[in-house]
Design an enzyme around this catalytic site. Sequence first.
Site: not given
Ligand code: CAA
Length: 390
Positions: A362, A130, A157, A366
Amino acid sequence: MVDFTLTDEQKNLRDLAHDFAEKEIRPVAWEYDKDGTWPQDIIDKAHDVGLMNTHVPEEYGGPGLSHLDGTIIEEELAWGCSGIQTSLGANGLASAPVTIAGSDEVKREFFGELVESPKLASFCLTEPGAGSDVSGMRTKAVRKGDKYVLNGSKCFITNGQYADWFTVYAKTDMDAGHRGISAFLVRRDDTVVIDKKEDKMGQRASNTATVTFNDTEVDAKYMLGEENRGFKVAMQTLDFTRPGVAAMAVGIGRAAFEFACDYSKERVQFGVPIAMHQAIQFMIADMGTKLHAARLMTWNAATLLDQGNRNTLESSHAKRFAADSAMEITTDAVQIYGGYGFIKEYPVEKLMRDAKIMQLYEGTSQIQRLVIARETLLPRRAEAPTATAA
Ligand code: CAA
């Protein structure tokens, strides 16, 4: 009114961060990169001079700097070395969910620890199965009395090996997709196993580890926000922190740009410095424009948060553009150095490797495009963030 002028306080902050980057980070950056050295000495000094935990509000002992202030500092420190800056800045990512959804008691306890001594915290969202698809996570939290018991593994992490506490996302309802995720504050204990320190292409001075929870007990009071509402906390967190990643990308790009400008004025080919050739001038011009635009987009995304507005769209615009620009700028810097750019003895090779992660962590470029498209075609503007510090 639109005003891009920094205040005197912001200029002072920028100078402080720049001096620190120049004196403490730059002199060791290439050596630490080579050996993958953990920069504990720099973390201690940065904590001492107040360049860590700048997001912690004054009421919890921190300086309570704004999001915009944070991006100014992040650009300078990443100009020094983005791997070391990732180590210094990861507390901001781990703490943002606390800012967004933590109780006063929890903020006092966990922020208090960070400001008191150079302790570290990690943000645990990603799992082997995931990454981009957050809701596919398998880590589980089961309620037992006044505790939750966590089982599962988180990968990639940042600072995992050195963190005292973790912000962990886990399923409290395995069948509810994103509506079954909750967020927890978890202290490091014997049930938390840290392993698989990753051997990375770039940002080699940062620590990236796998963190596994084996029947790890967490007090129910350490749940952040409501049960099954953790996905939104994670998304709001990323809205908070992506401008910071964009600022780091600007810092990397700026470092490469400066090296390339200097080198182009020294390197003579066809009887003149290569800076005299239009082929090089146009590359330098495009690099400069990209940097300028990326910085403005970053400041815009941060300022919206400081004003209490939701910045999902602008945050993804900034992160996507700055990250892709950093990759292009560093690649062009290597090109300007010619064959020497490909040699580790010269500085731009490291910057090109470091830039790559900007397009990955983060949220990949894409995923940023996916967010931008959704926010453009189906805007969800109603929900503003609940707090202004990140
Ligand atoms: N603010 C508030 N609510 C939000 C939101 C936001 N920015 N984005 C989505 N939501 C809400 C939606 O309104 C929706 O609400 P409901 O349950 O009321 O319907 C819900 O969340 C689900 O939204 P989506 O349908 O858009 O969700 P999705 O499963 O299609 O996923 C995604 C959206 C944008 C792909 C998201 O999963 C995402 O950002 N993925 C990337 C993850 C990421 O950035 N990971 C990085 C990890 S941290 C890291 O890398 C740092 C490190 O230490 C290495």
